[in-house]
Enzyme design. Structure first.
Site, short mmCIF file in Angstrom:
data_model
loop_
_atom_site.label_atom_id
_atom_site.label_comp_id
_atom_site.label_asym_id
_atom_site.label_seq_id
_atom_site.Cartn_x
_atom_site.Cartn_y
_atom_site.Cartn_z
N TYR A 154 0.75 -1.18 0.04
CA TYR A 154 0.01 0.19 -0.05
C TYR A 154 1.12 1.41 -0.08
CZ TYR A 154 -3.89 3.23 1.25
OH TYR A 154 -4.67 4.13 1.18
N LYS A 158 1.11 4.02 -2.91
CA LYS A 158 0.92 5.56 -2.63
C LYS A 158 2.03 6.49 -3.00
CE LYS A 158 -3.27 4.86 -1.57
NZ LYS A 158 -4.60 5.32 -2.31
#
Length: 246
Positions: A154, A158
């Site tokens: 994740y 990002k």
């Protein structure tokens, strides 16, 4: 065709995406509520928008599918004649420590969160470049700046969005298109609602403003970056985190 500005919000059937869709619609913008699997929830968002006097339509598209994205944006352009705003909000998590994380869980998060943003920008930009105007806002995260144990996939996705944002901003600035990112901190959503109170309290203590954020806090920031008032802001990453990352 529509006389209103048209915004596409990916992953808009719930949470932050829903709040963004409602906020933009409340400002007189026609909103395309994109979803992947939650058709009923997306249509419920459209009904809520219409009940408040706004205009919206729900469209299914898996943003990780390059070809499907091409068809989706082609249909939007053909039907409504314009794409003024793109909010890349769709995202997933598949948390786990690196030593236990499967290749599939890593690849899937990158495919949806990062490649999904590329797919949407790639296809939306064709119409925006033709219009010589557009606003693109990508949803990064505080963990894309600081990292987070158990979220390597994740955080990588990002962090990648931040690089993608800055590169796209440099490429498209000469055509009047701005590209920015928002890095939310700990935001109250359906996911965080199930956490024990003591956990939420411990997070709140780590935030200078002393509270968790609300989806509306992010939505209002998105609406600003998507507005004419933000016409001289591009390539920026704006943290909406209550000071958590200072």
């Amino acid at each position: 065709m529509t006389d209103k500005k048209t915004a596409i919000v990916t992953g808009a059937s719930r949470g932050i995406g829903k709040a963004i869709a409602l906020e933009l619609a409340g400002r007189g913008i026609f909103v395309i509520v994109n979803y992947n699997g939650s058709k009923d929830a997306a249509e419920a968002v459209c009904e809520e928008i219409k009940a408040k006097g706004g205009e919206a339509a729900a469209y299914q598209c898996d943003v990780s599918d390059f070809t499907a994205c091409g068809e989706f944006f082609k249909e939007i352009t053909k039907t409504y004649g314009r794409i003024d705003i793109l909010i890349n909000n769709a995202g997933i998590t598949k948390d786990g420590l690196i030593m236990r994380m499967s290749e599939e869980d890593f690849d899937k998060v990158i495919a949806v969160n990062l490649k999904g943003d590329f797919n949407c920008i790639r296809h939306a930009s064709r119409q925006m470049l033709k219009q010589r105007s557009g606003r693109i806002v990508n949803m990064a995260s505080i963990v894309g700046v600081s990292g987070n144990a158990g979220q390597a996939n994740y955080a990588a996705s990002k962090a990648g969005i931040i690089g993608l944002t800055k590169s796209a901003a440099k490429e498209m600035a000469s055509r009047g298109i701005t590209v920015n990112a928002i890095a939310p901190g700990f935001i109250e959503t359906d996911i965080t609602a199930v956490l024990p109170d003591e956990v939420k309290e411990s997070y709140s203590k780590a935030i200078p403003l002393g509270r968790l954020g609300k989806a509306e806090d992010v939505a209002k920031t998105v609406a600003f970056l998507a507005s004419d008032d933000a016409g001289y802001i591009t390539g920026q990453v704006l943290s909406v985190d209550g000071g958590m990352n200072m």
